[in-house]
Design a protein around this motif. Structure first.
Motif, PDB file in Angstrom:
ATOM      1  N   LEU A  19      30.510  35.740  42.869  1.00 50.55           N
ATOM      2  CA  LEU A  19      31.639  35.680  41.956  1.00 50.55           C
ATOM      3  C   LEU A  19      30.827  35.540  40.390  1.00 50.55           C
ATOM      4  O   LEU A  19      31.294  36.249  39.497  1.00 50.55           O
ATOM      5  CB  LEU A  19      32.499  34.544  42.035  1.00 50.55           C
ATOM      6  CG  LEU A  19      34.031  34.522  41.417  1.00 50.55           C
ATOM      7  CD1 LEU A  19      34.797  35.647  41.622  1.00 50.55           C
ATOM      8  CD2 LEU A  19      34.579  33.005  41.661  1.00 50.55           C
ATOM      9  N   HIS A  20      30.156  34.608  40.302  1.00 55.32           N
ATOM     10  CA  HIS A  20      29.660  34.271  38.885  1.00 55.32           C
ATOM     11  C   HIS A  20      28.745  35.457  38.502  1.00 55.32           C
ATOM     12  O   HIS A  20      27.687  35.689  39.156  1.00 55.32           O
ATOM     13  CB  HIS A  20      29.025  32.856  39.040  1.00 55.32           C
ATOM     14  CG  HIS A  20      29.839  31.925  39.210  1.00 55.32           C
ATOM     15  ND1 HIS A  20      29.720  30.977  40.412  1.00 55.32           N
ATOM     16  CD2 HIS A  20      30.982  31.353  38.703  1.00 55.32           C
ATOM     17  CE1 HIS A  20      30.498  30.066  40.428  1.00 55.32           C
ATOM     18  NE2 HIS A  20      31.458  30.178  39.744  1.00 55.32           N
ATOM     19  N   GLU A  21      29.025  35.947  37.098  1.00 50.81           N
ATOM     20  CA  GLU A  21      27.997  36.971  36.562  1.00 50.81           C
ATOM     21  C   GLU A  21      27.933  38.175  37.320  1.00 50.81           C
ATOM     22  O   GLU A  21      27.270  39.206  37.197  1.00 50.81           O
ATOM     23  CB  GLU A  21      26.639  36.416  36.200  1.00 50.81           C
ATOM     24  CG  GLU A  21      26.633  35.106  35.611  1.00 50.81           C
ATOM     25  CD  GLU A  21      27.330  34.814  34.443  1.00 50.81           C
ATOM     26  OE1 GLU A  21      27.534  35.900  33.581  1.00 50.81           O
ATOM     27  OE2 GLU A  21      28.052  33.973  33.949  1.00 50.81           O
ATOM     28  N   VAL A  22      28.847  38.281  38.255  1.00 51.91           N
ATOM     29  CA  VAL A  22      29.135  39.663  38.887  1.00 51.91           C
ATOM     30  C   VAL A  22      30.389  40.121  38.701  1.00 51.91           C
ATOM     31  O   VAL A  22      30.917  41.271  38.355  1.00 51.91           O
ATOM     32  CB  VAL A  22      28.865  39.350  40.446  1.00 51.91           C
ATOM     33  CG1 VAL A  22      29.087  40.720  41.313  1.00 51.91           C
ATOM     34  CG2 VAL A  22      27.559  38.954  40.854  1.00 51.91           C
ATOM     35  N   LEU A  23      31.617  39.413  38.907  1.00 52.52           N
ATOM     36  CA  LEU A  23      33.183  39.612  38.759  1.00 52.52           C
ATOM     37  C   LEU A  23      33.763  38.645  37.581  1.00 52.52           C
ATOM     38  O   LEU A  23      34.664  39.397  36.685  1.00 52.52           O
ATOM     39  CB  LEU A  23      33.828  39.533  40.018  1.00 52.52           C
ATOM     40  CG  LEU A  23      33.502  40.257  41.071  1.00 52.52           C
ATOM     41  CD1 LEU A  23      34.013  40.070  42.514  1.00 52.52           C
ATOM     42  CD2 LEU A  23      34.273  41.633  40.639  1.00 52.52           C
ATOM     43  N   LEU A  24      32.834  37.640  37.262  1.00 52.60           N
ATOM     44  CA  LEU A  24      33.351  36.977  36.251  1.00 52.60           C
ATOM     45  C   LEU A  24      32.134  36.476  35.413  1.00 52.60           C
ATOM     46  O   LEU A  24      31.222  35.922  36.066  1.00 52.60           O
ATOM     47  CB  LEU A  24      34.157  35.444  36.828  1.00 52.60           C
ATOM     48  CG  LEU A  24      35.502  35.748  37.664  1.00 52.60           C
ATOM     49  CD1 LEU A  24      36.049  34.342  37.870  1.00 52.60           C
ATOM     50  CD2 LEU A  24      36.629  36.312  36.760  1.00 52.60           C
ATOM     51  N   GLN A  25      32.361  36.235  34.033  1.00 54.80           N
ATOM     52  CA  GLN A  25      31.193  35.757  33.310  1.00 54.80           C
ATOM     53  C   GLN A  25      31.740  34.798  32.463  1.00 54.80           C
ATOM     54  O   GLN A  25      32.726  34.535  32.035  1.00 54.80           O
ATOM     55  CB  GLN A  25      30.646  37.041  32.419  1.00 54.80           C
ATOM     56  CG  GLN A  25      31.781  37.432  31.330  1.00 54.80           C
ATOM     57  CD  GLN A  25      31.218  38.682  30.832  1.00 54.80           C
ATOM     58  OE1 GLN A  25      30.193  39.096  30.864  1.00 54.80           O
ATOM     59  NE2 GLN A  25      32.220  39.593  30.139  1.00 54.80           N
ATOM     60  N   LYS A  26      30.678  33.725  32.044  1.00 56.38           N
ATOM     61  CA  LYS A  26      30.918  32.574  31.291  1.00 56.38           C
ATOM     62  C   LYS A  26      30.499  33.082  30.158  1.00 56.38           C
ATOM     63  O   LYS A  26      29.653  34.017  29.792  1.00 56.38           O
ATOM     64  CB  LYS A  26      30.226  31.345  31.757  1.00 56.38           C
ATOM     65  CG  LYS A  26      28.679  31.577  31.760  1.00 56.38           C
ATOM     66  CD  LYS A  26      27.991  30.326  32.353  1.00 56.38           C
ATOM     67  CE  LYS A  26      26.429  30.689  32.285  1.00 56.38           C
ATOM     68  NZ  LYS A  26      25.731  31.445  33.201  1.00 56.38           N
ATOM     69  N   PRO A 101      36.720  38.090  33.144  1.00 56.47           N
ATOM     70  CA  PRO A 101      36.425  39.112  34.117  1.00 56.47           C
ATOM     71  C   PRO A 101      35.422  40.251  33.615  1.00 56.47           C
ATOM     72  O   PRO A 101      35.542  40.406  32.301  1.00 56.47           O
ATOM     73  CB  PRO A 101      37.824  39.928  34.484  1.00 56.47           C
ATOM     74  CG  PRO A 101      38.761  38.813  33.960  1.00 56.47           C
ATOM     75  CD  PRO A 101      38.270  37.960  32.878  1.00 56.47           C
ATOM     76  N   ILE A 102      34.579  40.636  34.466  1.00 56.51           N
ATOM     77  CA  ILE A 102      33.618  41.673  34.116  1.00 56.51           C
ATOM     78  C   ILE A 102      34.283  43.081  34.564  1.00 56.51           C
ATOM     79  O   ILE A 102      34.414  43.367  35.771  1.00 56.51           O
ATOM     80  CB  ILE A 102      32.409  41.553  34.766  1.00 56.51           C
ATOM     81  CG1 ILE A 102      31.583  40.172  34.494  1.00 56.51           C
ATOM     82  CG2 ILE A 102      31.304  42.657  34.406  1.00 56.51           C
ATOM     83  CD1 ILE A 102      30.505  39.912  35.060  1.00 56.51           C
ATOM     84  N   ASP A 103      35.008  43.552  33.493  1.00 60.09           N
ATOM     85  CA  ASP A 103      36.005  44.508  33.844  1.00 60.09           C
ATOM     86  C   ASP A 103      35.389  45.654  34.608  1.00 60.09           C
ATOM     87  O   ASP A 103      36.155  46.359  35.612  1.00 60.09           O
ATOM     88  CB  ASP A 103      36.466  45.099  32.670  1.00 60.09           C
ATOM     89  CG  ASP A 103      37.663  43.848  32.037  1.00 60.09           C
ATOM     90  OD1 ASP A 103      38.168  43.302  32.761  1.00 60.09           O
ATOM     91  OD2 ASP A 103      37.774  43.967  30.682  1.00 60.09           O
ATOM     92  N   PRO A 104      34.296  46.205  34.200  1.00 55.60           N
ATOM     93  CA  PRO A 104      33.881  47.420  34.842  1.00 55.60           C
ATOM     94  C   PRO A 104      33.536  47.217  36.392  1.00 55.60           C
ATOM     95  O   PRO A 104      33.731  47.978  37.340  1.00 55.60           O
ATOM     96  CB  PRO A 104      32.293  47.858  34.532  1.00 55.60           C
ATOM     97  CG  PRO A 104      32.509  47.197  32.852  1.00 55.60           C
ATOM     98  CD  PRO A 104      33.538  46.136  33.122  1.00 55.60           C
ATOM     99  N   LEU A 109      35.564  47.166  42.248  1.00 53.64           N
ATOM    100  CA  LEU A 109      36.079  46.473  43.484  1.00 53.64           C
ATOM    101  C   LEU A 109      37.460  47.082  43.994  1.00 53.64           C
ATOM    102  O   LEU A 109      37.567  47.312  45.201  1.00 53.64           O
ATOM    103  CB  LEU A 109      36.452  44.998  43.067  1.00 53.64           C
ATOM    104  CG  LEU A 109      37.031  44.034  44.131  1.00 53.64           C
ATOM    105  CD1 LEU A 109      35.981  43.378  44.957  1.00 53.64           C
ATOM    106  CD2 LEU A 109      37.914  42.887  43.373  1.00 53.64           C
ATOM    107  N   LYS A 110      38.152  47.198  43.010  1.00 54.22           N
ATOM    108  CA  LYS A 110      39.521  48.067  43.134  1.00 54.22           C
ATOM    109  C   LYS A 110      39.313  49.433  43.663  1.00 54.22           C
ATOM    110  O   LYS A 110      39.991  49.924  44.492  1.00 54.22           O
ATOM    111  CB  LYS A 110      40.313  48.130  41.926  1.00 54.22           C
ATOM    112  CG  LYS A 110      40.585  46.528  41.517  1.00 54.22           C
ATOM    113  CD  LYS A 110      41.542  46.705  40.168  1.00 54.22           C
ATOM    114  CE  LYS A 110      41.965  45.054  39.937  1.00 54.22           C
ATOM    115  NZ  LYS A 110      42.782  44.375  41.001  1.00 54.22           N
ATOM    116  N   THR A 139      44.851  38.534  40.194  1.00 53.78           N
ATOM    117  CA  THR A 139      44.580  39.966  40.488  1.00 53.78           C
ATOM    118  C   THR A 139      43.331  40.282  41.047  1.00 53.78           C
ATOM    119  O   THR A 139      42.913  41.176  41.725  1.00 53.78           O
ATOM    120  CB  THR A 139      44.971  40.634  39.157  1.00 53.78           C
ATOM    121  OG1 THR A 139      43.948  40.297  38.250  1.00 53.78           O
ATOM    122  CG2 THR A 139      46.067  40.555  38.644  1.00 53.78           C
ATOM    123  N   ILE A 140      42.298  39.274  40.871  1.00 49.68           N
ATOM    124  CA  ILE A 140      40.859  39.746  41.477  1.00 49.68           C
ATOM    125  C   ILE A 140      40.852  38.814  42.860  1.00 49.68           C
ATOM    126  O   ILE A 140      40.487  39.280  43.665  1.00 49.68           O
ATOM    127  CB  ILE A 140      39.717  39.095  40.618  1.00 49.68           C
ATOM    128  CG1 ILE A 140      39.796  39.813  39.324  1.00 49.68           C
ATOM    129  CG2 ILE A 140      38.304  39.125  41.329  1.00 49.68           C
ATOM    130  CD1 ILE A 140      38.890  39.300  38.195  1.00 49.68           C
TER     131      ILE A 140
END
Length: 220
Positions: A19-26, A101-104, A109-110, A139-140
């Motif tokens: 999850l972290h730094e792949v799909l969501l970033q801080k 979210p890391i949109d790209p 994923l979608k 949504t993720i």
């Protein structure tokens, strides 16, 4: 050419996502702002003890990549609860849920979902923060059929990545064989742990690189 001679088809392949730094970033700046704006600072400071300070330092140093040992937010939260430091519980939960979210990558994923692939989550996110993020980023999170996050054994030992047992547990509880799974994570030590139990793993650098790797495997 497909790597490892594996055929990753929609009807038999599971993508296991970090999850972290792949799909969501801080955002460290956002975290600093939240800490500065926190209105229970004095209450938090009054109930600090050596255990909390030690865990908090490890937690912060890992987050800014100055320490390799990963500390799960739940470990810090449990120490704060044990000391009745509920101001710290509130702050840690708020800050550790402040992702974007890391949109790209989310779009990848979608796109994979649209092609019929199944997604699982394999993250070191703590349970309390997981529940908050599950609502915030529904949504993720709704893309994931199931998940494995750090858990405690009977002797109170926490099992988390990069412990290979983390991956073995996920395989066992979902009746999966390693050859059916592709694991995606940004940390080399987690990649190596997954590979040690036979899982194909891709080290995430950015969405463009991930798309190429998935395309090379025939998924996109």
């Amino acid at each position: 050419m497909l790597k490892n001679n594996r055929l990753f088809l929609p009807n038999n392949t599971v993508l296991l996502w970090d999850l972290h730094e792949v799909l969501l970033q801080k955002s460290m700046w956002r975290w600093i702002v939240l800490c500065l704006q926190f209105n229970r600072k004095l209450e938090l400071i009054r109930t600090l003890d050596k255990t909390i300070i030690s865990i908090a330092c490890t937690f912060i140093l890992e987050r800014i990549r100055l320490k390799k040992k990963e500390l799960v937010s739940e470990e810090l939260l449990n120490a704060a609860r044990a000391a009745n430091n509920y101001a710290l519980v509130e702050l840690v939960t708020t800050v550790c849920s402040a992702y974007t979210p890391i949109d790209p990558t989310v779009q990848l994923l979608k796109n994979l979902s649209a092609r019929g692939y199944t997604h699982h989550l394999g993250s070191n996110i703590g349970e309390t923060v997981f529940k908050r993020c599950n609502t915030t980023f529904n949504t993720i999170f709704s893309e994931f059929k199931t998940y494995t996050i750090p858990f405690y054994t009977a002797d109170k030992k926490i099992i988390k990545k990069p412990n290979p047992h983390f991956f073995i547990t996920h395989l066992t509880k979902n009746s999966l064989t390693p050859d059916r799974v592709i694991f995606i994570d940004d940390k080399k030590m987690n990649i190596e742990a997954a590979q040690s139990v036979g899982i194909h793993a891709i080290q995430f650098i950015n969405a463009k690189q991930l798309q190429k790797d998935l395309t090379d495997l025939g998924l996109l």
